[in-house]
Design a protein around this motif. Structure first.
Motif: not given
Length: 436
Positions: A165-170, A298-300, A349-352
């Protein structure tokens, strides 16, 4: 402050409140993301953005390994590998001080190699190890703390759904992230072992923690043979990744196929067991994909509001000191870890934090491992550590005070591990960059 930034701040706060009120993470993030985007863009652009977000999330190449990793863990449960791991570890080290507790940590690490889930590891080892430690005379707090802490290893050791999931988001390489877990995992097992062993050696309770006589060579050989399927799968996954023989997605397929073949050939996997594993995989992955779609919505919304750029500006005064940036993030994660589960923490937190890390020059592979390690700490940090609640649910006779007392040595061990990772980033980065 502009209207967009105000809306972004209110949306972030609303999401946190909904999650703390036990609204499902996916529902909370998706609802706020859609409503916030609707306020900023209007109806038609929001519908178009939502449709494209759903499609991109479902068809993302990185996420195709999620169902395979989840299936591998469920098949391992159905074949009884967790029980055999614990018994094998007990045979090998049960004659030493704290042998059962050390065996629990070792078996948790082994089960994490094929399960990839902290809560599943905690629940499984709680059913297996807690009764054994109680019969051996372990204090209840020590037994519960060991199981709760050992369970955290499930989200760090590959295959880790959180890392995917982190790899996908970041937008990072899942291969590098999985290779980067080697050093922190060995460090975690070592520090957890010391957290068990040192109180027994230097404590004054008079309890030795020795649960059995030393095993014979024949018993040890049988124990190693019982552990070999897990070691083989893990070696295949990590070896294939390091040498480049397999991509990360291919290792997921190979790992699931090997566990399935083992279950069929050893006759430890029944047809009803396979159906149960497949159904559990479908339910788990359906929930995960729903959460990831909601997180993207949410990130969008956050990106449209400009909130990440505002935070980057607030951090601008310390951007020349990555150490201070990491310390501030650590404080945020420590507070969130007492309030919510690991998935909610990362999704929020990852998007921020990723844009801030990029500007501060923090390696995003290192940051991904750091984030997972600090999330592990949150899983056992009172009052809201999820592993503690899992143990309380499966073992209602334990009091929360016993659980809190039992995890104190492991919290100290995790704090030391975080400090070492910050001071010596090569612990994380040596393997992924040497394999390039």
């Amino acid at each position: 402050m502009s209207d967009g930034l105000l809306l972004g701040g209110l949306g972030f706060a609303a999401t946190m409140i909904l999650i703390l009120l036990e609204v499902p993470v996916g529902v909370a993030m998706g609802l706020v993301g859609i409503l916030g985007t609707l306020f900023i863009l209007g109806t038609d652009p929001t519908v178009a953005m939502g449709a494209s977000t759903v499609w991109e999330s479902i068809t993302n190449y990185t996420l195709t390994m999620l169902p395979l990793f989840v299936l591998m863990g469920n098949l391992a449960v159905q074949t009884g590998l967790s029980t055999r791991l614990f018994r094998s570890m007990t045979t090998l080290i049960g004659h030493r001080r704290g042998g059962l507790a050390l065996a629990t940590i070792g078996a948790s690490a082994g089960f994490g190699m094929i399960a990839g889930s902290s809560l599943a590891t905690t629940a499984t080892m709680g059913r297996i190890a807690l009764p054994e430690m109680e019969r051996a005379g372990y204090p209840r707090s020590v037994a519960a703390g060991t199981v709760a802490a050992g369970g955290t290893l499930g989200i760090l050791i590959p295959p880790s759904t959180i890392l995917v999931i982190y790899a996908f988001l970041a937008e990072q390489s899942i291969r590098q992230l999985m290779l980067a877990t080697a050093g922190p995992t060995l460090l975690a097992i070592t520090l957890y072992g010391l957290a068990v062993w040192l109180p027994l050696v230097f404590g004054r309770s008079g309890f030795s923690g020795i649960s059995r006589d030393k095993a014979s060579w024949a018993e040890k050989r049988a124990a190693v043979l019982d552990m070999s399927p897990v070691l083989f799968v893990f070696g295949l996954v990590m070896g294939g990744l390091y040498t480049g023989i397999f991509t990360a997605n291919e290792t997921a397929a190979v790992g699931a196929a090997v566990v399935l073949a083992y279950g069929v050939l050893s006759r430890r996997l029944s047809w009803p067991g396979f159906i149960a594993a497949a159904l559990d995989t479908a339910l788990t992955c359906g929930a995960l994909y729903l959460v990831l779609i909601a997180a993207n919505l949410f990130n969008g919304f956050l990106a449209l509001s400009g909130l990440p750029f505002l935070l980057t500006g607030l951090f601008s005064g310390i951007m020349d000191s990555p150490f201070l940036v990491i310390l501030m993030m650590t404080a945020v994660y420590f507070v969130l870890g007492m309030l919510m589960d690991e998935l909610a923490m990362l999704l929020l937190t990852i998007p921020l934090f990723v844009p801030i890390c990029q500007m501060a020059g923090v390696d995003l592979v290192w940051f991904g491992i750091y984030a997972v390690v600090i999330v592990e700490l949150g899983l056992i940090t009172p009052p809201g550590g999820m592993n503690l609640f899992v143990l309380k649910t499966t073992n209602p006779e334990y009091t929360m005070l016993e659980l809190w007392k039992g995890v104190v040595p492991f919290i100290l061990a995790d704090l030391l591990r975080l400090a070492l990772l910050i001071l010596f980033p090569a612990i994380v980065l040596w393997l992924p960059y040497s394999a390039q």
